[in-house]
Enzyme design. Sequence first.
Site, PDB file in Angstrom:
ATOM      1  CG  ASP A   1      -2.076   0.934   1.096  1.00  0.00           C
ATOM      2  OD1 ASP A   1      -2.418   1.301  -0.046  1.00  0.00           O
ATOM      3  OD2 ASP A   1      -2.642   1.328   2.129  1.00  0.00           O
TER       4      ASP A   1
ATOM      5  CG  HIS B   1      -3.500  10.906   3.032  1.00  0.00           C
ATOM      6  ND1 HIS B   1      -4.450  10.912   4.027  1.00  0.00           N
ATOM      7  CD2 HIS B   1      -2.679   9.851   3.303  1.00  0.00           C
ATOM      8  CE1 HIS B   1      -4.225   9.893   4.852  1.00  0.00           C
ATOM      9  NE2 HIS B   1      -3.162   9.236   4.441  1.00  0.00           N
TER      10      HIS B   1
ATOM     11  CD  GLU C   1      -5.578   5.169   5.247  1.00  0.00           C
ATOM     12  OE1 GLU C   1      -5.007   4.324   4.526  1.00  0.00           O
ATOM     13  OE2 GLU C   1      -4.972   5.922   6.034  1.00  0.00           O
TER      14      GLU C   1
ATOM     15  CD  GLU D   1      -5.413   3.089   0.406  1.00  0.00           C
ATOM     16  OE1 GLU D   1      -4.736   2.372  -0.370  1.00  0.00           O
ATOM     17  OE2 GLU D   1      -5.148   3.239   1.614  1.00  0.00           O
TER      18      GLU D   1
ATOM     19  CG  ASP E   1      -5.421   0.640   4.376  1.00  0.00           C
ATOM     20  OD1 ASP E   1      -5.487  -0.430   5.004  1.00  0.00           O
ATOM     21  OD2 ASP E   1      -4.448   1.419   4.458  1.00  0.00           O
TER      22      ASP E   1
ATOM     23  NE  ARG F   1      -6.717   7.105  10.191  1.00  0.00           N
ATOM     24  CZ  ARG F   1      -6.137   6.825   9.028  1.00  0.00           C
ATOM     25  NH1 ARG F   1      -4.943   6.250   8.989  1.00  0.00           N
ATOM     26  NH2 ARG F   1      -6.754   7.112   7.896  1.00  0.00           N
TER      27      ARG F   1
ATOM     28  CD  GLN G   1      -1.883   4.795  10.793  1.00  0.00           C
ATOM     29  OE1 GLN G   1      -3.109   4.838  10.785  1.00  0.00           O
ATOM     30  NE2 GLN G   1      -1.165   5.273   9.792  1.00  0.00           N
TER      31      GLN G   1
ATOM     32  CE  LYS H   1      -2.799   2.417   7.730  1.00  0.00           C
ATOM     33  NZ  LYS H   1      -3.656   3.391   7.056  1.00  0.00           N
TER      34      LYS H   1
ATOM     35  CB  THR I   1      -7.651  -4.500   3.064  1.00  0.00           C
ATOM     36  OG1 THR I   1      -6.592  -4.247   3.980  1.00  0.00           O
ATOM     37  CG2 THR I   1      -7.605  -3.482   1.935  1.00  0.00           C
TER      38      THR I   1
ATOM     39  CD  GLU J   1      -6.382  13.529   4.473  1.00  0.00           C
ATOM     40  OE1 GLU J   1      -6.178  14.532   3.783  1.00  0.00           O
ATOM     41  OE2 GLU J   1      -6.456  12.376   4.013  1.00  0.00           O
TER      42      GLU J   1
HETATM   43 CA    CA Z   1      -3.653   3.141   3.190  1.00  0.00          CA
END
Ligand code: CA
Length: 436
Positions: A137, A144, A209, A211, A243, A247, A250, A263, A267, A384
């Site tokens: 990934d 971002h 996320e 993507e 994804d 947080r 992470q 993560k 997915t 975000e």
């Molecule tokens: Ca990602």
Amino acid sequence: MHQLNETHAPDLRSWVERANDTGCDFPIQNLPFGVCLGAAGEGSRVVVAIGDQVLDVAKALAAGLFDGLAAEAAQACRTGRLNELMALGSAHQSALRLQLSRLLRAGSQHRAALEHCLSAMTQAQMLLPAQIGDFSDFFTSIHHATNSGRLVRPDNPLMPNFKHIPVAYHSRASSIVVSGTPCPRPTGQTKPAGASAPVFGPTRCLDFECEIGFYVGQGTQLGESIPLAKAHQHVFGLSLLNDWSARDMQAWESQPLGPFLAKSFMTTLSPWVITLEALAPFRTAAAARGDDAPELLPYLNEQSDRAHGGLALSLEISLQSQAMKKLGLAPCVISRPKFQDQYWTLFQMLAHQTSNGCNMLPGDLIGSGTVSGPREGELGCLKEMTADGKSAITLPNGEKRSYLEAGDEVVFRGRCERAGYASIGFGHCSGRVMGE
Ligand code: CA
């Protein structure tokens, strides 16, 4: 890159009526591949989406409807997964697409034979389309990267390597699931702000996320690199990818390595693979790098990639809470990122990933990283949108969201539009957070 050909002609119509509807994701110009569960004893089946129907490729082959390279490509679909078709390369894939397009066109003399190979898309239980051996990934949105960086480094948000190297990490292939699979809230180790010691428990910062994922077609040998000018020959097609990210986990585990458990718990992929050939009308210039950008190293710099490496693909992120669902409120759109804003192209990612000689296998998956644009309303994750939970967004029924809560459903959609061409869609990628 793929040249435009008769399969892209905007005036083509199909005898599958719904394929001709305005706004249909799967007109005859699209013809994406997927895999669904067959009838009892049939195993999985490679299918092509057309309107509101799916076409069983192996059944059409058995009916004698393909010849030449297209028949060889259809033969590869009898395995019930896309890896063997992916491995054949673009000449076979193009031949199959061309014959599918001709067979499904209005006026086709083979309609009667093909109708036996169709079934309703609503009845198809879609599966992952390929055996995915590896998943990496990337982190290719400068917006971002800047927005995420600003939360921890307000004065210097963008890392100094970003404009030089497409950054990525190896993620987990075993936990990739198809759209519709519920998302369990992961547990893990976090260190809450102000706490003196870490704790273990369910994440309080579950995020998505938005993507794009792409599948490698023809693979490479160990020691072989894919030059940027040839990278398009190794890209089979694209899907939507979520994804899911924890947080708080992470932030604590990614010091200095990672992401890891934040993560790898799950997915989600959309089931339909939109081929690179179908996307040819929507190729566009790579995003402008700005006057202050450093010169690209030669292996990441190629004229045709700068001119055509981008993709005009509009994404849409929707959210529906449990309470909204109970009230009968439809999912609300919370963002509309554009894939053409990504700083690095798909082809630069593949050239970079193989630049050290690491081999690629047909069906390997590469994620673009969160797709975020420069403007409000174009952000690709809640981290975000809410400044890491500090400023919640408001849903139509007045509920607030900093991060995802039990029962929330996240839905991504994607659509390519260009004047003079038939619009095509990606279908959708959805997942509901488990729990009440
Ligand atoms: Ca990602």
